[in-house]
Write a protein that holds these residues in place. Structure first.
Motif, PDB file in Angstrom:
ATOM      1  N   LYS A  15       0.837  -1.205   0.000  1.00 44.91           N
ATOM      2  CA  LYS A  15       0.000   0.000   0.000  1.00 44.91           C
ATOM      3  C   LYS A  15       0.873   1.258   0.000  1.00 44.91           C
ATOM      4  N   ALA A  16       1.961   1.215   0.778  1.00 43.82           N
ATOM      5  CA  ALA A  16       2.877   2.361   0.826  1.00 43.82           C
ATOM      6  C   ALA A  16       3.553   2.590  -0.519  1.00 43.82           C
ATOM      7  N   LEU A  17       3.681   1.523  -1.316  1.00 46.12           N
ATOM      8  CA  LEU A  17       4.308   1.634  -2.635  1.00 46.12           C
ATOM      9  C   LEU A  17       3.306   1.920  -3.740  1.00 46.12           C
ATOM     10  N   GLY A  18       2.058   2.167  -3.370  1.00 45.32           N
ATOM     11  CA  GLY A  18       1.092   2.625  -4.365  1.00 45.32           C
ATOM     12  C   GLY A  18       0.080   1.623  -4.843  1.00 45.32           C
ATOM     13  N   ALA A  19       0.103   0.376  -4.359  1.00 44.15           N
ATOM     14  CA  ALA A  19      -0.923  -0.590  -4.749  1.00 44.15           C
ATOM     15  C   ALA A  19      -2.276  -0.134  -4.213  1.00 44.15           C
ATOM     16  N   ILE A  20      -3.320  -0.265  -5.020  1.00 47.68           N
ATOM     17  CA  ILE A  20      -4.628   0.211  -4.558  1.00 47.68           C
ATOM     18  C   ILE A  20      -5.279  -0.787  -3.606  1.00 47.68           C
TER      19      ILE A  20
END
Length: 341
Positions: free
Chosen positions: A94-99
């Motif tokens: 999540k922190a790396l941008g996965a929705i």
């Protein structure tokens, strides 16, 4: 206009399951990638508006893909689909941008609900049986979804590995680093040479535990490497971490967690009941090859699943090895074929 979908996973079985779990009413063009590097290339070519991304892959893993997409601002909405269900894995993606994050094995209802919640899919009431049949046929014809026994077993091991790691992570409040499972069908004389664990010269202690189901039998070996005992004992809150009895307790407790959870994960996917024997200490402070050879002389051929577990930020490493008898292979083939139909 069809949405460009990218399924990025090193397992042909996982790619096939994912493609078959896409809502049939969703107008899409499905593309495939077998590792993260292929996935990044596909995204740059406009073939990944929405990406279903595995985490454990060769060449470039899912975390590296997410990092590159974020750093280069590539046009992709990424949904992680993984057997690594650790809470810290969820936080990191999540922190790396996965929705969002979907747990393997996937199913149509979970994916449809997620897509609707994000406004990606608008629900329709019209039946779409013909579309489903066409999508399935296209998937079966694709060279990216041809599945053999080894690939199917590797994906089953991947899911079971994640469940076992999640249990250990919760008990110790750590993050367990997960590899790509090493799966081979080979003569037992070739087994030692095929195992990644033999590449390490460290000595290890091991326990073994038999298991049996209808048409399936084998043994699980947990090898705990010298140098890991003291830190593991401290994580478990045990006194006298250098005491020999403490080493046995560490070995048994770790085995109860990893072997038990892994076997449960494998047989749940195969929809089989099973039983397991009590664990027995196989040897202490021995070479890995000695520990393995002590158990396989009675067999001629085996299907081997090998998982190398490591705990992040600690000098703790142990290997889990599942050895199925040759007589188990036909039953495994039959059971795995049900997962693909």
């Amino acid at each position: 206009m069809a949405t460009q979908i990218l399924i990025c996973d090193d397992s042909a079985m996982a790619r096939k399951q994912m493609a078959r779990s896409l809502p049939p009413e969703w107008e899409v063009e499905v593309n495939y990638a077998a590792n993260g590097q292929e996935g990044i290339t596909a995204i740059r070519e406009g073939k990944g508006e929405i990406v279903f991304l595995d985490l454990n892959m060769p060449v470039m893993d899912g975390y590296q893909v997410l990092t590159q997409v974020q750093q280069q601002d590539l046009p992709a909405m990424i949904i992680v689909v993984s057997g690594d269900i650790q809470a810290k894995a969820h936080e990191r993606v999540k922190a790396l941008g996965a929705i969002d994050f979907i747990q393997k094995p996937v199913n149509l209802d979970a994916i449809r609900t997620l897509l609707i919640n994000y406004g990606i899919l608008v629900p329709e009431e019209t039946p779409v049986v013909e579309q489903t049949e066409q999508l399935t046929k296209a998937d079966d014809d694709s060279p990216f979804v041809k599945v053999d026994l080894r690939d199917a077993c590797q994906e089953v091991a991947n899911v079971a590995m994640g469940q076992a790691a999640d249990l250990l992570a919760k008990l110790l409040d750590v993050f367990v680093k997960l590899p790509i499972p090493n799966v081979n069908v080979l003569e037992t004389s070739e087994l030692t040479m095929a195992l990644k664990s033999v590449e390490h010269e460290n000595k290890a202690s091991a326990l073994c535990q038999g298991f049996i189901a209808a048409g399936v039998a084998g043994e699980a070996l947990l090898m705990f490497y010298d140098g890991s005992f003291e830190e593991m004992a401290k994580l478990m809150g045990l006194d006298n971490p250098q005491d020999p009895d403490t080493e046995i307790e560490v070995l048994m407790d770790t085995g109860n967690v990893l072997v038990g959870a892994f076997l449960r994960g494998v047989f749940e996917q195969l929809h089989m009941s099973y039983s397991q024997s009590h664990p027995v200490v196989l040897g202490r402070h021995c070479n890995v090859s000695e520990l393995i050879n002590a158990r396989i002389n009675k067999w001629q051929r085996t299907l081997a699943m090998e998982i190398n577990y490591q705990i992040e930020s600690y000098n703790i490493r142990c290997d889990l090895l599942l050895l199925f008898t040759e007589d188990s292979i036909p039953t495994l083939n039959t059971k795995l074929s049900y997962l693909l139909d």
